[in-house]
Design an enzyme around this catalytic site. Sequence first.
Site, mmCIF file in Angstrom:
data_model
loop_
_atom_site.group_PDB
_atom_site.id
_atom_site.type_symbol
_atom_site.label_atom_id
_atom_site.label_comp_id
_atom_site.label_asym_id
_atom_site.label_seq_id
_atom_site.Cartn_x
_atom_site.Cartn_y
_atom_site.Cartn_z
ATOM 1 N N CYS A 83 52.285 99.771 -2.907
ATOM 2 C CA CYS A 83 52.309 98.357 -3.290
ATOM 3 C C CYS A 83 51.916 98.353 -4.754
ATOM 4 C CB CYS A 83 51.327 97.512 -2.482
ATOM 5 S SG CYS A 83 51.330 95.797 -3.050
ATOM 6 N N CYS A 142 49.366 95.160 -5.671
ATOM 7 C CA CYS A 142 48.009 95.088 -5.119
ATOM 8 C C CYS A 142 47.853 96.161 -4.061
ATOM 9 C CB CYS A 142 47.670 93.690 -4.607
ATOM 10 S SG CYS A 142 48.916 92.923 -3.565
ATOM 11 N N SER A 143 47.753 95.789 -2.810
ATOM 12 C CA SER A 143 47.500 96.817 -1.797
ATOM 13 C C SER A 143 48.098 96.439 -0.449
ATOM 14 C CB SER A 143 46.001 97.048 -1.656
ATOM 15 O OG SER A 143 45.364 95.814 -1.350
ATOM 16 N N CYS A 144 49.258 95.765 -0.442
ATOM 17 C CA CYS A 144 49.910 95.399 0.814
ATOM 18 C C CYS A 144 50.158 96.672 1.626
ATOM 19 C CB CYS A 144 51.222 94.677 0.550
ATOM 20 S SG CYS A 144 50.978 93.136 -0.353
HETATM 21 FE FE FE Z 1 50.195 93.965 -2.295
#
Ligand code: FE
Length: 207
Positions: free
Chosen positions: A105, A108-110
């Site tokens: 991602c 961000c951090s999906c």
């Molecule tokens: Fe994300």
Amino acid sequence: MSHDHHHDNELDPFAARVRALETILTRKGLIDPAAIDVIVDTYETKVGPRNGARVVAKAWADPAFADWLRSDATAAIGSLGYSGRQGEHMQAVFNTKDTHNLVVCTLCSCYPWSVLGLPPVWYKAPAYRSRAVIDPRGVLEEFGLALPATMKIRVWDSTAELRYLVVPMRPAGTEGWSEERLADLVSRDAMIGTGLAKEPEQAGQPA
Ligand code: FE
């Protein structure tokens, strides 16, 4: 596809509150941080990714399920009882002898929580998020995964709406194995694409 950071913005204050609570409870002698680390590690590396491993093992063992996973991963994964916490859709990307898939991602951090549990720290790190796209081959080498130069690498950028699950190649020598045995070969990293499925002789070893 828009990249909605709503979920991510919620995470940081939440994490901060957890940290604050942990500090207070530890200071009062009510909890043991080492015990908490064990619990977190369990969710990070054992409970969470076991769901995804069962999905992959079923796809290896059952061609009809594999087809369903390919065409509608959200429904196929949901049929096993694993569904998204934030209503996101899933897409399964299958490794082949020519193509290796890698998930990131970039913004961000999906991460596919429903099948992989908590994301590893490196997945959220800026270095991984930027370099996975610019130099996927180099990143994979740092994970100890040297792919042949002829192998194509496809990088999939997750979003709040769409999360990816890599279906690694089924290792040779596993014909006739039960889904349960097969699942032991599927590590978290293999389902992110920073690793491969374990070989039969590595079964039972840590990922
Ligand atoms: Fe994300």
